[in-house]
Design a protein around this motif. Structure first.
Motif, short mmCIF file in Angstrom:
data_model
loop_
_atom_site.label_atom_id
_atom_site.label_comp_id
_atom_site.label_asym_id
_atom_site.label_seq_id
_atom_site.Cartn_x
_atom_site.Cartn_y
_atom_site.Cartn_z
N THR A 188 11.39 -4.50 -32.90
CA THR A 188 12.38 -3.78 -32.09
C THR A 188 13.39 -3.10 -33.01
OG1 THR A 188 12.17 -5.37 -30.27
CG2 THR A 188 14.12 -3.96 -30.28
N TYR A 189 13.52 -1.79 -32.86
CA TYR A 189 14.51 -1.01 -33.60
C TYR A 189 15.69 -0.72 -32.66
CZ TYR A 189 10.58 -0.13 -36.76
OH TYR A 189 9.51 -0.28 -37.61
N ASN A 190 16.90 -0.90 -33.17
CA ASN A 190 18.11 -0.68 -32.38
C ASN A 190 18.96 0.44 -32.98
OD1 ASN A 190 17.92 -2.98 -30.40
ND2 ASN A 190 17.90 -4.16 -32.31
N TYR A 191 19.53 1.26 -32.08
CA TYR A 191 20.32 2.41 -32.52
C TYR A 191 21.65 2.43 -31.76
CZ TYR A 191 15.59 3.62 -33.95
OH TYR A 191 14.32 3.58 -34.48
N ALA A 192 22.70 2.87 -32.46
CA ALA A 192 24.03 2.90 -31.87
C ALA A 192 24.15 3.98 -30.80
CB ALA A 192 25.08 3.12 -32.96
N ASN A 193 23.41 5.07 -30.97
CA ASN A 193 23.41 6.18 -30.01
C ASN A 193 21.98 6.63 -29.79
OD1 ASN A 193 26.41 6.75 -29.77
ND2 ASN A 193 26.14 6.88 -32.01
N PRO A 194 21.71 7.36 -28.71
CA PRO A 194 20.35 7.85 -28.49
C PRO A 194 19.86 8.69 -29.67
CG PRO A 194 21.65 8.09 -26.50
CD PRO A 194 22.62 7.70 -27.58
#
Length: 298
Positions: free
Chosen positions: A10-16
Motif C-alpha cells: 500500500t502506497y500512501n500520498y498526502a494529496n491526490p
C-alpha cells in the motif's frame, strides 16, 4: 507442500497524485517444480488496463495503467502454489562436473556465457581471491574440489561470517560492498555469491520470491529462517546433469522446498516486484506498507 501466499503493498500520498504505468512481477511461472493452482491480483483504485506479457527471461509481467488520481494505491497478490522438492543434485550431477574446475559443453556454453562471466568490476580481484580460498589446501595450494562441497561451503561461510541487516532502501549493494562491510540483505548475499560462483567458472543467476518459515506455524518446533515475512532472494547455479540448482546463502540452504521462486533474472535490478511512476508534488509521497504472509495449507 502447498502454500497460500498473500503479498499486499500500500502506497500512501498526502494529496491526490496521478498514477502512471506500473510494472508488476508478482506471478510465478507454472513449472515442474511448482504448480500454480490460482493467482489473484487485486488493485485499488481500479486500473484502466492490465496487459500481461513475458520478459526476456520468460518471467510473467503485468503492465498496469490508470486514468485517475488517488491518495492511496493498494496492490494485493494472492497465490495458491504447490512446491515440489528437487531431487538431490548429487544423484544427477554429471561425472565430469563433480569436481572443479569443470567445463560446460559446447551446447551449454552458448546459452550460459552471459551468466558465467563476471558482471561487476573488481580491479583487485577481491571476490575472485575470496572465492578461491575455498579451493586452497591447508598448505595454501589450489587443488580440485568437489563442486557441491564448494557451493555448500561458500553458502555456509556467508551465513556464518556475514551479518544479515535488513534494509528498506531499494537496491542491491555491489559484491565488493558486501565483502568489505561483512553485512547485507538477502539480495546482497545472493549477488555476492553469484559473483563468487562466476569466479570459479560456474554460471549463476538471480532469483526473487519468498521463503516459507515453518517456525511460524502454530505448535511448530522448526528452526526459523531468515527472510520470512518479506520478499526473499537467492541464486541458482547451473550444474551439468543436475541443471539449475537453488542456493540460499542467507540461510545456507541448498535444498529448495522452502523457496518459492517468482522471478529469475541475470542481475538483481531486473527482479523488482513493483515498479511504477506517479505525477506528484515534493512531499506528497508518505511511504509504503508491505505485508506478506505464507501459510502451509497442505
Amino acid at each position: 507442500m502447498r502454500f497460500l501466499l498473500r503479498h499486499t503493498t500500500t502506497y500512501n500520498y498526502a494529496n491526490p497524485v496521478t498514477l502512471g504505468r506500473h510494472r508488476l512481477m508478482l506471478r510465478p511461472r507454472d513449472s515442474h517444480e511448482m504448480k500454480l493452482h490460482d493467482a489473484t491480483l487485486m488493485i485499488d483504485p481500479l486500473p484502466s488496463q492490465i496487459v500481461w506479457q513475458y520478459d526476456v527471461f520468460g518471467n510473467s509481467i503485468a503492465l498496469v495503467d490508470f486514468d485517475c488520481q488517488a491518495t492511496t494505491l493498494t496492490i494485493e497478490s494472492t497465490l495458491d502454489v504447490e512446491r515440489f522438492a528437487f531431487v538431490d543434485a548429487n544423484a544427477l550431477l554429471s561425472d565430469h562436473a563433480r569436481h572443479l574446475p569443470l567445463a560446460y559443453s559446447a551446447d551449454e556454453i552458448r546459452d550460459l556465457a552471459g551468466l558465467q562471466e563476471r558482471h561487476v568490476v573488481d580491479p583487485e580481484h577481491e571476490v575472485d581471491l575470496w572465492a578461491k580460498t575455498f579451493l586452497a589446501t591447508a598448505e595454501g595450494t589450489t587443488t580440485t574440489k568437489e563442486t557441491l562441497s564448494l557451493i555448500k561451503e561458500i553458502a555456509g561461510s556467508i551465513k556464518d561470517n556475514f551479518a544479515y541487516i535488513p534494509r528498506d532502501i531499494y537496491g542491491t549493494q555491489s559484491p565488493l560492498e558486501t565483502l568489505h562491510g561483512g553485512s547485507g540483505t538477502c539480495r546482497d548475499f545472493a549477488y555476492f555469491m553469484m559473483e563468487a560462483m562466476r569466479s570459479v567458472g560456474l554460471a549463476a543467476r538471480f532469483v526473487s520470491g519468498y521463503i516459507y518459515d515453518a517456525a511460524q506455524d502454530p505448535g511448530s518446533n522448526a528452526v526459523g529462517v531468515i527472510g520470512g515475512g518479506a520478499t526473499h532472494a537467492w541464486l541458482q547455479v547451473y550444474l551439468p546433469g543436475a541443471g539449475w540448482t537453488h542456493v540460499d546463502p542467507t540461510n545456507a540452504l541448498t535444498s529448495d522446498i522452502e523457496l518459492i521462486p517468482v522471478a529469475i533474472v541475470r542481475e538483481p535490478h531486473q527482479a523488482s516486484p513493483i515498479q511504477g511512476s506517479i505525477e506528484a508534488f515534493p512531499g506528497d509521497t508518505l511511504g509504503m506498507v508491505v505485508d506478506i504472509s505464507i501459510t502451509n495449507h497442505a
